[in-house]
Design a protein around this motif. Structure first.
Motif: not given
Lengths: 373, 202
Positions: A304, A306, A308, A317, A319, B81, B83, B110, B123, B134, B136
């Motif tokens: 995955e 993301y 931007r 952005s 995803y 980034r 998570y 999402s 996000h 992020t 989840r």
């Protein structure tokens, strides 16, 4: 469907529908207003008239097949949509983009940003009654579209930015022509400034209208020029750099006040910064390939990402989730700047005079293709 | 990159943060997140070995410290980034905590439907730390619902409505949860995998 309904009205109130077909809504957006005389007590945007189910379509198409559809999201600045989508694929597949391609991309993206801001300035002028500038803005935008057409072959939908690079190299004579345009443009912008800032009616209609505070803007997810108009210096190009933006020298423009005038100023001033970026990129444009070799069929590995970008309208952005097996995205969520900027609009428009609602609405610069997707 | 959350396919998952592994480290292997439909990812995993090392993230360490056991798994994908994976029922606490830590811009929500589960993915960007977190969260597929975070970020209002509209996840506590993009009388949620696109009859 709107939640505001006639059953809950007091005797002095009435409901007013602005749109879906109304020149000041810039597309098919409907504003339901609860008004008391000239005063808008409540504003509720009703959207979805242009919903094409882009996210579902993406799941039913291959990666490349969906690329032309991204052009249709924000159709005033399609190259930005290409960029965010392609960037997501490239990050997943770990495709290295040739340096020249990155420079070409940045040049195109910034030209697109200028064209988009010029359209904003023209249509904003028209919305507050300054019709002459509508013609001016379109005149200059035309020349930029010519430039884009020279290289990309398109004037409205480009599909130019391609996984691994760009589709064509710069056209012969593009660099010279582009330099010339970048030289000329500031002169025209000076004209605009004279036109707008010497016009008392224009200033009166914009100053102090639709004020958005910085904290509210952050909390309500406002991005892009609308956010910077509140005084927060955030630009994805600077803070979360992509492509070659970290190698370029440019400023993040901010304004104070967060009102309609500040939002207008933002766009006008950002054009200068974009011209600066284009000039730098033209100076440093390296030779070499404009596209990397990529597999015929794109099949990103499981994962995955993301991605931007700073689109002309704010943070755009995507995803992207790939299952590693199929040739189409497993899930593609599009975070569009217009959608989130519009969601903050009712709070700033509440209690305003009807005419101010129009000016305020125009100043957040939404594109309905981007809102509804 | 690959976010293979299948514990059985990660023989090399170590609790340490810095390794030369491509994507993420499994901190603690979640019991419920695995078993997506991605079968052969293990194989793809092996290849991109010689990537640059995954950077450390101070923000992630802070989050892990603040949230403790709530975090099922945490990893760094690349610079900026980060998570975490949490259970759906904890989202409100988690959201409150990370918002207080400076993650102030809810960029998007999402819904993702996997074979055996649904996920609501948040996000969140921090203007101060300049990192994208992020979150989840796991949502049951039979009765997809999760607490609304509108009380924390107002931007969640429309984003949750959109996710409800297209994916059918119910956000409990949302002030006004109704369809936003599709007409009110629309049947079904188009982003579900069992919703098929039909050709026009001509």
């Amino acid at each position: 469907m709107a939640q505001l309904s006639t059953t809950k009205l007091k005797p002095n109130e009435m409901l007013l529908n602005m749109g879906p077909q109304h020149p000041s809504t810039h597309g098919v957006c409907r504003l339901v207003l609860k008004v008391d005389g000239e005063k808008a007590l409540e504003v509720e945007p009703v959207i979805g008239y242009l919903h094409r189910g882009m996210e579902k379509l993406a799941e039913n198409r291959t990666y490349i097949q969906f690329l032309p559809l991204t052009d249709r999201l924000d159709y005033v600045a399609p190259l930005g949509n290409n960029q965010v989508y392609v960037q997501a694929i490239e990050e997943l597949m770990e495709i290295e983009v040739p340096e020249r391609a990155d420079y070409i991309r940045v040049i195109m993206l910034e030209l697109q940003r200028i064209a988009s801001h010029l359209l904003f300035i023209s249509s904003f002028g028209a919305d507050v009654g300054a019709w002459t500038v509508l013609m001016y803005g379109f005149r200059e935008r035309e020349r930029l579209l010519d430039l884009l057409e020279m290289t990309t072959g398109g004037r409205m939908v480009y599909s130019y930015i391609w996984p691994g690079g760009v589709r064509y190299d710069l056209a012969d004579g593009f660099v010279e022509k582009c330099r010339k345009e970048m030289e000329d443009l500031p002169k025209y912008l000076e004209d605009y400034k004279k036109y707008f800032y010497s016009n008392e009616i224009f200033l009166k209609r914009c100053e102090g209208v639709g004020i958005l505070k910085k904290e509210d803007a952050v909390n309500m997810g406002v991005t892009g020029a609308n956010l910077r108009a509140c005084g927060l210096a955030h630009d994805v190009r600077k803070d979360d750099p992509y492509s070659i933006y970290d190698q370029l020298d440019f400023k993040v423009i901010t304004e104070k006040g967060g009102d309609t005038l500040a939002r207008f100023n933002m766009r006008l001033r950002e054009i200068y910064e974009s011209i600066n970026i284009v000039n730098q990129a033209l100076d440093a444009l390296p030779k070499g390939d404009f596209r990397a070799k990529i597999p015929k069929i794109l099949k990103p590995p499981f994962g995955e990402v993301y991605s931007r970008t700073e689109a002309p309208r704010g943070e755009l952005s995507m995803y992207l989730v790939s299952d590693g097996e199929s040739k189409s995205p497993f899930r593609l969520k599009i975070r569009s700047p217009s959608f989130c900027n519009l969601s903050a609009f009712p709070a700033t428009a509440r209690g305003a005079i009807l005419a101010d609602v129009v000016a305020n609405f125009a100043s957040i610069d939404i594109v309905l293709g981007d809102v509804d997707r | 990159m690959a976010d293979e959350e299948r514990p059985e396919e990660q023989p090399e998952a170590k609790p340490e943060e810095v390794t030369v592994e491509p994507a993420e480290k499994t901190e603690e292997k979640p019991k419920e997140l695995p078993k997506a439909e991605e079968k052969k990812e293990g194989a793809e995993e092996e290849k991109p070995k010689k990537k640059k090392p995954v950077p450390k993230s101070k923000a992630l360490d802070e989050i892990k410290k603040a949230l403790g056991d709530t975090v099922l798994k945490a990893w760094v994908q690349r610079e900026r980034r980060i998570y975490i994976a949490v259970k759906g029922e904890n989202i409100l606490d988690v959201a409150k905590t990370v918002q207080e830590m400076g993650f102030d811009h809810l960029s998007s929500i999402s819904g993702v439907e996997y074979e055996d589960r649904m996920e609501s993915v948040y996000h969140i960007w921090s203007y101060e730390k300049r990192e994208l977190l992020t979150i989840r969260t796991l949502v049951s597929k039979d009765d997809p619902k999760i607490d609304s975070v509108t009380s924390i970020w107002k931007s969640a209002d429309w984003l949750e409505r959109e996710t409800y509209d297209l994916m059918g996840i119910k956000f409990e506590g949302h002030p006004d949860l109704r369809r936003i993009l599709l007409p009110d009388d629309f049947k079904g949620h188009p982003l579900r995998k069992d919703f098929e696109l039909k050709a026009k009859p001509w």
